[in-house]
Enzyme design. Structure first.
Site, PDB file in Angstrom:
ATOM      1  N   LEU A 167      81.080  68.717  27.990  1.00  0.00           N
ATOM      2  CA  LEU A 167      80.856  67.711  29.034  1.00  0.00           C
ATOM      3  C   LEU A 167      79.497  67.875  29.707  1.00  0.00           C
ATOM      4  O   LEU A 167      79.004  68.986  29.899  1.00  0.00           O
ATOM      5  CB  LEU A 167      81.964  67.813  30.084  1.00  0.00           C
ATOM      6  CG  LEU A 167      83.379  67.646  29.515  1.00  0.00           C
ATOM      7  CD1 LEU A 167      84.410  67.723  30.631  1.00  0.00           C
ATOM      8  CD2 LEU A 167      83.526  66.354  28.729  1.00  0.00           C
ATOM      9  N   HIS A 190      79.602  62.369  31.341  1.00  0.00           N
ATOM     10  CA  HIS A 190      81.067  62.378  31.382  1.00  0.00           C
ATOM     11  C   HIS A 190      81.555  62.438  32.830  1.00  0.00           C
ATOM     12  O   HIS A 190      82.532  61.785  33.191  1.00  0.00           O
ATOM     13  CB  HIS A 190      81.620  63.617  30.654  1.00  0.00           C
ATOM     14  CG  HIS A 190      81.329  63.652  29.189  1.00  0.00           C
ATOM     15  ND1 HIS A 190      80.419  64.521  28.634  1.00  0.00           N
ATOM     16  CD2 HIS A 190      81.830  62.930  28.157  1.00  0.00           C
ATOM     17  CE1 HIS A 190      80.389  64.350  27.323  1.00  0.00           C
ATOM     18  NE2 HIS A 190      81.227  63.384  27.002  1.00  0.00           N
ATOM     19  N   GLY A 206      81.793  54.858  28.392  1.00  0.00           N
ATOM     20  CA  GLY A 206      80.381  54.715  28.727  1.00  0.00           C
ATOM     21  C   GLY A 206      79.704  53.635  27.895  1.00  0.00           C
ATOM     22  O   GLY A 206      80.038  53.442  26.720  1.00  0.00           O
ATOM     23  N   LYS A 234      76.768  53.847  26.882  1.00  0.00           N
ATOM     24  CA  LYS A 234      75.880  54.471  25.892  1.00  0.00           C
ATOM     25  C   LYS A 234      76.401  54.199  24.485  1.00  0.00           C
ATOM     26  O   LYS A 234      75.639  53.918  23.577  1.00  0.00           O
ATOM     27  CB  LYS A 234      75.778  55.969  26.153  1.00  0.00           C
ATOM     28  CG  LYS A 234      75.305  56.735  24.956  1.00  0.00           C
ATOM     29  CD  LYS A 234      74.327  57.780  25.293  1.00  0.00           C
ATOM     30  CE  LYS A 234      73.772  58.408  24.042  1.00  0.00           C
ATOM     31  NZ  LYS A 234      74.832  58.842  23.112  1.00  0.00           N
ATOM     32  N   SER A 256      73.623  63.060  26.213  1.00  0.00           N
ATOM     33  CA  SER A 256      74.490  63.111  25.039  1.00  0.00           C
ATOM     34  C   SER A 256      74.743  64.567  24.695  1.00  0.00           C
ATOM     35  O   SER A 256      73.850  65.412  24.858  1.00  0.00           O
ATOM     36  CB  SER A 256      73.786  62.434  23.850  1.00  0.00           C
ATOM     37  OG  SER A 256      74.392  62.823  22.638  1.00  0.00           O
TER      38      SER A 256
END
Ligand code: PAF
Length: 269
Positions: free
Chosen positions: A29, A33, A143, A145, A181
């Site tokens: 995480l 997150h 997310g 992303k 990431s």
């Protein structure tokens, strides 16, 4: 925070919470997150998370075996964020037999990410369906992303009438623009310095300073191996037609051995 490993224990623990928002993760995480967890906390009285590295969404040549597993640190972070329930099953719990029933996502799953990771969205959709069935949250947070993942999860929830609201969270970035990431940890020092170029080029396309084709060439010239960098429609990720205004530029590219993905939304007119 209650950590449960089995589906029976999860169901027994879950019964204590009426309102539950859920954040599924593969662990390792980071602040991205934790931003999802904070959004979950704003939306429901209690938050559940999961940590499960889902073999089904990795191709045989991908990084399943080496995917960073940092469970103790993940637990500490989730606990500090006020997560009430953590589901952390072993593979034998979620896949006690070969998973031969799979969610087949629609054709858009074969484009963009799917063109380069053929069974990725089948694996994601299948595990997300299972996790939602196990946790039974009212809300689940994903997310932006992973923009195409979010689109596919939303479609699955809508078409299968799953009783859960999907909430989208903005991408969290480093000060230089690099999207957070778990795979950023694979970058060497030199690659880490180069990595923000991807976001810079997406912003240049968004701002009309560069075309998608020009951005692809610029990535290649800087030593990246791009899989795609494309302008798509936000609503269905199809190529934009005249008159479409809500668009997104999505990209995936390899820097050394590390594959990074990112996207930025734009509104025309
Ligand atoms: O986005 C991720 O971390 C994963 O794809 C998810 C949603 C947890 C499913 O394994």
């Amino acid at each position: 925070m209650r950590v449960v490993r089995s589906i029976d224990a999860l169901r027994a623990a879950r019964a204590a919470f009426r309102e539950l928002a859920f954040v599924p993760t593969m662990g390792n995480l980071h602040a991205g997150h934790l931003a999802l967890v904070r959004i979950a906390r704003q939306r429901a009285a209690h938050v559940a998370a999961s940590v499960f590295v889902n073999r089904l969404q990795f191709a045989p040549h991908e990084d399943f075996e080496h995917y960073p597993r940092t469970f103790a640190a993940d637990c500490a972070l989730l606990e500090a964020e006020g997560v009430a329930l953590l589901f952390a099953p072993d593979e034998s719990v979620l896949y006690p037999e070969p998973q031969t029933f799979l969610v087949e996502p629609p054709p858009i799953a074969n484009q963009l990410e799917g063109q380069f990771r053929p069974h990725f969205f089948e694996g994601v959709a299948t595990v997300v369906l299972k996790l939602l069935n196990c946790v039974q949250p009212g809300i689940a947070v994903f997310g932006k992303k992973d923009y195409q993942q979010l689109h596919i999860v939303r479609g699955m929830v809508r078409q299968f009438d799953l009783p859960v609201e999907i909430v989208a969270a903005e991408t969290v970035r480093e000060p230089d623009g690099l999207a957070l990431s778990s795979r950023n940890g694979y970058l060497s020092t030199a690659e880490r310095a180069e990595a923000p170029r991807l976001h810079r080029l997406l912003c240049a396309v968004r701002d009309g300073l560069e075309t998608a084709a020009g951005a692809l060439v610029a990535l290649g010239a800087a030593g990246w191996k791009a899989d795609y960098l494309e302008l798509r429609r936000q609503s269905d990720l199809a190529p934009p037609q005249a008159g479409d205004r809500d668009l997104v530029v999505l990209a995936a590219a390899r820097l050394g051995a590390t594959r990074l993905i990112d996207n930025v939304e734009l509104q025309l007119g």
